[in-house]
Motif scaffolding. Structure first.
Motif, PDB file in Angstrom:
ATOM      1  N   MET A 115       0.832  -1.211   0.000  1.00 49.70           N
ATOM      2  CA  MET A 115       0.000   0.000   0.000  1.00 49.70           C
ATOM      3  C   MET A 115       0.861   1.254   0.000  1.00 49.70           C
ATOM      4  SD  MET A 115      -2.861  -1.216   2.797  1.00 49.70           S
ATOM      5  CE  MET A 115      -3.763   0.293   2.680  1.00 49.70           C
ATOM      6  N   ASP A 116       0.233   2.352  -0.431  1.00 46.85           N
ATOM      7  CA  ASP A 116       0.864   3.673  -0.355  1.00 46.85           C
ATOM      8  C   ASP A 116       0.240   4.444   0.800  1.00 46.85           C
ATOM      9  OD1 ASP A 116       2.486   3.221  -2.591  1.00 46.85           O
ATOM     10  OD2 ASP A 116       0.828   3.786  -3.944  1.00 46.85           O
ATOM     11  N   HIS A 117       0.966   5.410   1.270  1.00 49.99           N
ATOM     12  CA  HIS A 117       0.444   6.246   2.344  1.00 49.99           C
ATOM     13  C   HIS A 117      -0.715   7.095   1.826  1.00 49.99           C
ATOM     14  CE1 HIS A 117       3.368   5.307   5.441  1.00 49.99           C
ATOM     15  NE2 HIS A 117       4.342   5.399   4.520  1.00 49.99           N
ATOM     16  N   ARG A 125      -0.470  18.554  -0.377  1.00 51.27           N
ATOM     17  CA  ARG A 125      -1.009  17.357   0.278  1.00 51.27           C
ATOM     18  C   ARG A 125      -0.426  17.234   1.697  1.00 51.27           C
ATOM     19  NH1 ARG A 125      -0.014  12.126  -3.092  1.00 51.27           N
ATOM     20  NH2 ARG A 125       2.140  12.856  -2.806  1.00 51.27           N
ATOM     21  N   LYS A 126      -1.257  16.680   2.561  1.00 53.98           N
ATOM     22  CA  LYS A 126      -0.836  16.517   3.964  1.00 53.98           C
ATOM     23  C   LYS A 126      -1.070  15.066   4.411  1.00 53.98           C
ATOM     24  CE  LYS A 126      -1.501  18.363   8.625  1.00 53.98           C
ATOM     25  NZ  LYS A 126      -2.266  19.292   9.469  1.00 53.98           N
ATOM     26  N   HIS A 127       0.001  14.473   5.023  1.00 53.66           N
ATOM     27  CA  HIS A 127      -0.080  13.088   5.505  1.00 53.66           C
ATOM     28  C   HIS A 127      -0.550  13.075   6.962  1.00 53.66           C
ATOM     29  CE1 HIS A 127       1.802   9.319   7.240  1.00 53.66           C
ATOM     30  NE2 HIS A 127       0.947   8.844   6.332  1.00 53.66           N
ATOM     31  N   ILE A 128      -1.717  12.505   7.161  1.00 54.30           N
ATOM     32  CA  ILE A 128      -2.249  12.392   8.534  1.00 54.30           C
ATOM     33  C   ILE A 128      -2.112  10.940   8.963  1.00 54.30           C
ATOM     34  CG2 ILE A 128      -4.227  12.735  10.020  1.00 54.30           C
ATOM     35  CD1 ILE A 128      -5.257  14.794   8.032  1.00 54.30           C
ATOM     36  N   LYS A 129      -1.134  10.655   9.841  1.00 52.04           N
ATOM     37  CA  LYS A 129      -0.776   9.287  10.206  1.00 52.04           C
ATOM     38  C   LYS A 129      -1.941   8.519  10.816  1.00 52.04           C
ATOM     39  CE  LYS A 129       2.902   6.737  12.548  1.00 52.04           C
ATOM     40  NZ  LYS A 129       4.120   6.831  13.366  1.00 52.04           N
ATOM     41  N   GLN A 130      -2.752   9.237  11.637  1.00 52.59           N
ATOM     42  CA  GLN A 130      -3.847   8.564  12.326  1.00 52.59           C
ATOM     43  C   GLN A 130      -4.915   8.058  11.355  1.00 52.59           C
ATOM     44  OE1 GLN A 130      -2.587  11.418  13.057  1.00 52.59           O
ATOM     45  NE2 GLN A 130      -1.814  11.315  15.202  1.00 52.59           N
TER      46      GLN A 130
END
Length: 470
Positions: A61-63, A73-78
């Motif tokens: 999978m990709d993030h 774009r913003k990566h939200i880990k939760q």
């Protein structure tokens, strides 16, 4: 009894080895443990496969990113599915074997799970003795005890009056921070042996009975207590054996110095304690603290000092305690040298005869004073003194039987022995009962041989008695 619970001779282990129901209980626990172990191994295998699948899925999978304004774009880990998979916990609860290692430990633990109530009563009685004889100890709280051990809780039958139980300072693995471990590990790290180390524990006093036994000290209870006064600081000489061992040399020195008040009970206690303390035994079976009593020269010195002391105190019947001490010391000397019929042996017998005659004359003197007295208070005082002097006189026969046979070689000696019997105080009667049993057969034989000492002895109590009238 509580010292080493890993020994085959331990009571609980011996009982277990002879009890079929307890052995069946062990087998039931072991079978259940094997089943739990197999289930844990299966769980471990399943979790390993599941975790590998999670890791593979996450790798494919990709993030996830969230689009924000201005084309960023913003990566939200939760909220990222890949991150959630990667952070999946890979832990499994450790399985600890139900019973400890070693057949004796296993036997004892199973025994303590369901033992007869009689053992609880027995342990409780022992603990009551420890409560009396052991000083207060620092309380300790074990990490766990058998009756609270969750793995075996369903098998445990606790009696309401139980005081002694098995405890462990090591926590069960399920209660520690090692209770879980990573899935990707060896099977031996997930399925481990029982780590508890059990020992007996008294839940009432909150101490180990072993520690209580080691701390037991009955010296105070079993020792005479010196009354307040100038000699009380010598109490430790009565209570323990840590002082120097030259007892007889000290005794001889103090008698010669004549600085102690020998008629005091405190001094009498100290002298008799020093003369009676066995001390260590040598390889050839001799009492090392009493070797002086095997020295003929020392006999001469001791008998000389005691003879002088008798002459010094013989004019005062208040010195009865001093006479008792002299008799006791001579008796101790004869108890060691009974097989040596030398000159000092005969001197010792003569000295005992002198002490006995003097004591008996004091007994007769006090009898006369008692008859003449009209004051009841004084009579009561005289009776007490009379009883004690009679007992001291009687105690001059408290020797080895072969020595007693030499002491009773005259009708006069038998007369004194029998006539003092009725005048002793109740306080000393218990000791005299032992002496009377000891002498009964010997005295009976002497009487049957025709010794008229029995008639003379009876006449002191019954003046109208004549030989052959009863």
């Amino acid at each position: 009894m509580f010292a080493n619970i890993t020994q085959e001779q331990e009571v609980g282990v011996c009982y277990f080895n002879e009890d079929l129901p307890l052995q069946n209980l062990r087998d039931h626990i072991v079978n259940a443990a094997h089943q739990e172990l197999e289930e844990k191994i299966l769980e471990l295998k399943q979790l390993i496969e599941w975790y590998k699948d999670i890791q593979r899925w996450a790798a494919e999978m990709d993030h996830d990113y969230k689009h924000t304004g201005l084309g960023k774009r913003k990566h939200i880990k939760q909220k990222c599915k890949k991150c959630k998979l990667e952070s999946t916990k890979n832990e499994i609860t450790v399985h600890e074997w139900s019973l400890p290692e070693g057949p004796c430990q296993v036997a004892l633990v199973v025994f303590e799970l369901n033992h007869p109530v009689a053992f609880d009563m027995w342990h409780s009685v022992i603990c009551l003795l420890l409560d009396i004889c052991s000083p207060p100890l620092k309380r300790r709280g074990p990490h766990t005890c058998l009756r609270k051990y969750s793995t075996l809780l369903s098998y445990h039958a606790e009696h309401t009056r139980s005081r002694i139980m098995l405890a462990s300072d090591v926590k069960p693995i399920i209660e520690s921070h090692y209770c879980s471990i990573q899935v990707l590990t060896e099977e031996s790290k997930v399925c481990i042996n029982n780590g508890l180390s059990f020992y007996y524990y008294d839940k009432h006093s909150e101490v180990s009975p072993v520690e209580a036994f080691h701390a037991v000290d009955i010296s105070v209870t079993c020792s005479h207590q010196l009354p307040p006064g100038s000699y009380q600081n010598l109490q430790h000489f009565l209570q323990d054996t840590t002082h120097t061992s030259n007892q007889w040399l000290n005794i001889l020195q103090e008698i010669h110095a004549n600085t102690l008040t020998l008629c005091h009970d405190e001094v009498h206690m100290l002298f008799t304690q020093a003369a009676s303390q066995a001390g260590p035994i040598s390889d050839d079976g001799k009492l090392m603290w009493h070797v002086e009593l095997e020295d003929e020269h020392f006999h001469h010195l001791l008998l000389g000092e005691l003879t002088t002391l008798v002459l010094t105190v013989s004019g005062n019947w208040l010195e009865g305690t001093t006479m008792e001490m002299i008799s006791f010391l001579v008796g101790r000397m004869l108890s060691v040298t009974y097989a040596i019929q030398d000159h000092t042996h005969h001197r010792a017998l003569e000295l005992l005869c002198t002490v006995r005659e003097k004591m008996f004359s004091w007994v007769l003197e006090l009898c006369q004073k008692l008859e003449q007295s009209t004051c009841e208070v004084k009579k009561e005082q005289l009776r007490g003194c009379l009883h004690d002097l009679a007992a001291i006189c009687h105690s001059t026969f408290d020797m080895r039987l072969d020595v007693v046979m030499q002491l009773l070689n005259s009708s006069r000696a038998l007369e004194i022995l029998l006539s003092t019997l009725s005048r002793m105080s109740r306080l000393l009667m218990e000791h005299d009962c032992c002496l009377s049993w000891k002498l009964a057969e010997l005295v009976g034989s002497i009487i049957l041989e025709g010794n008229d000492g029995i008639d003379l002895g009876i006449k002191h109590t019954w003046p109208g008695h004549h030989g052959g009238t009863c």
